[in-house]
Design an enzyme around this catalytic site. Structure first.
Site, PDB file in Angstrom:
ATOM      1  N   HIS A 153     -47.518  15.119  49.890  1.00  0.00           N
ATOM      2  CA  HIS A 153     -46.578  15.158  51.000  1.00  0.00           C
ATOM      3  C   HIS A 153     -45.144  14.829  50.588  1.00  0.00           C
ATOM      4  O   HIS A 153     -44.245  14.823  51.431  1.00  0.00           O
ATOM      5  CB  HIS A 153     -47.040  14.192  52.099  1.00  0.00           C
ATOM      6  N   ASP A 361     -36.545  15.212  50.062  1.00  0.00           N
ATOM      7  CA  ASP A 361     -37.640  15.002  51.006  1.00  0.00           C
ATOM      8  C   ASP A 361     -38.705  16.061  50.784  1.00  0.00           C
ATOM      9  O   ASP A 361     -38.375  17.230  50.518  1.00  0.00           O
ATOM     10  CB  ASP A 361     -37.134  15.105  52.452  1.00  0.00           C
TER      11      ASP A 361
END
Length: 458
Positions: A153, A361
């Protein structure tokens, strides 16, 4: 149909404050049956492997307590002081302590020992995120031949950065025991391939199968999303409407800019404040017409680098407010607490600009939530870091380099002056993407790929 065994550092099932990932995994477990296994978040004086089973909203969870040393070395240490900064390109903050690596390996072995008896022959096993890189290898060592998938993730760093990790080769070699590895973006997938090819002598076929050290693993780019319809419905809820009215009234006719981020150095909050400060300086005619609301709930408070970022932001917000505020206006509202998702939906809808500028991110679902919460007839504008995984999909956002105060300032000016027809056109394209590639699409794409993999034969 095969059961699904989800394994993650923490377990979340049931309750109204779940994020999209927890909602999707819970839905999959309800549909297919199975177990969600992970650390309870609690400490025990001695690790026994005792499993606490619960069933909430049709989902069975199985959690285990860890010893203080495990928590310190595996979670606070290797996961959050070593891997997290390194994988977000912050090798200046990464701490390479041998005891951390040993604790990380020990905790994963304990997870493998504990979950092993719960896995039945026909189950699919899905391991989540950087806390559990070695788990697939440890399950194989314990005789598990089931298909095992892994999803990362967070970003995967470039080869030269990863090479600074003393255990880099062992970490990547361990991942080859998974049958399927998923990444949010093609960039992260390619970075992984680059390391495997250059450092391990691997090859990657046109259909995305990596062969290295005598093993084969399928690689896919599978960007996660949100439940767009559910979040749009949240924005229309009573609590969201109340929050919308409250926030709009507090802005006193000024344009509200919002940032919502966990308090973390990867989120680019200092750079965001400096970009906003540049805007206030370069456009004095606009400065009393805008307010930046930054919501930044603290996290990982025991880690020194998180304490430093909180102190730095408080000082920066104070300096900017001191230099620019008037008797009836403060340029930054800086809030160190979290809010339920329905309230956040109301905040997003009340804000004419969403400022999402992480330095790095894996995905960033706040950007997608902001889009889903907008009024279709008068939508706001999203300013998004080109270094967020979401930027690969959300090309109709105003994409900026978060390291550049000038680019953030220019984007704020462009967003403030953008005509409504252009705002609507951009929003419609963004919303179409958010709806098409939602969280259930992500879930289905990964689990379908995992089901296509036959069980291993010893």
């Amino acid at each position: 149909m095969s059961r699904l065994i989800v394994i993650s550092n923490r377990v979340s099932a049931g309750g109204g404050a779940q994020g999209g990932l927890a909602v999707a995994l819970s839905a999959a477990l309800r549909e297919h049956g199975g177990i969600w296994f992970g650390w309870s978040g609690n400490e025990t004086s001695e690790f026994t492997g005792h499993i606490n089973f619960q069933r909430v909203d049709g989902v069975t969870t199985a959690t285990v307590d860890l010893e203080e040393q495990d928590i310190d070395e595996y979670y606070n240490g290797y996961a959050n002081r070593t891997l997290w900064p390194l994988f977000h390109y912050r090798i200046d903050l990464a701490e390479y302590e041998r005891s951390y690596a040993e604790g990380y390996q020990r905790a994963n072995e304990r997870f493998a020992d504990t979950v092993r008896p719960l896995i039945e022959p026909d189950d699919l096993v899905w391991v989540q995120d950087y806390h559990m890189f070695p788990l697939g290898k440890e399950l194989r060592r314990r005789g598990i031949t089931n298909p095992i998938g892994f999803f990362l993730h967070i970003p995967w760093p470039p080869r030269r950065l990863l090479a600074t990790l003393p255990e880099a080769s062992q970490l990547v070699e361990g991942l080859l025991d998974y049958d399927l590895i998923g990444f949010h973006t093609k960039e992260w997938l390619q970075s992984f391939c680059d390391y495997a090819q250059e450092e391990l002598g691997g090859t990657v076929s046109q259909d995305g199968v990596l062969t290295a050290l005598g093993r084969r693993v399928r690689l896919i780019a599978c960007p996660a999303g949100i439940d767009a319809k559910e979040f749009a419905a949240l924005a229309a809820s009573q609590k969201a409407r109340e929050t919308f009215e409250r926030v709009r009234e507090s802005a006193v006719g000024r344009t509200l800019i919002v940032g919502v981020d966990r308090l973390d150095y990867s989120k680019g909050l200092e750079e965001r404040f400096l970009g906003y400060e540049r805007f206030l300086t370069e456009h004095p005619e606009e400065r009393k017409e805008v307010v930046l609301l930054q919501i930044a709930p603290p996290s990982r408070g025991t880690v020194d680098s998180y304490q430093r970022i909180r102190s730095a932001l408080e000082g920066l917000a104070g300096r900017i407010n001191g230099a620019h505020a008037g008797l009836d206006w403060v340029p930054i509202r800086y809030v160190n607490q979290g809010y339920p998702r329905d309230m956040l939906a109301g905040v997003y809808r009340a804000s004419k600009i969403g400022l999402v500028t992480p330095l790095r991110d894996g995905m960033n679902l706040v950007a997608k939530e902001y889009v889903a919460a907008q009024d279709p007839d008068d939508p706001g504008v999203i300013i998004l870091s080109r270094f967020a995984g979401a930027a690969e999909q959300m090309t109709d956002a105003l994409l900026v380099n978060p390291h550049s105060a000038e680019e953030i300032s220019d984007a704020l000016r462009q967003a403030l002056s953008m005509p409504r027809p252009e705002r609507i056109r951009r929003w419609e394209r963004l919303m179409h993407g958010v709806e098409q590639n939602d969280i259930m699409w992500w879930l289905q794409r990964f689990t379908d790929a995992l089901r296509q993999i036959p069980a291993s034969v010893d």
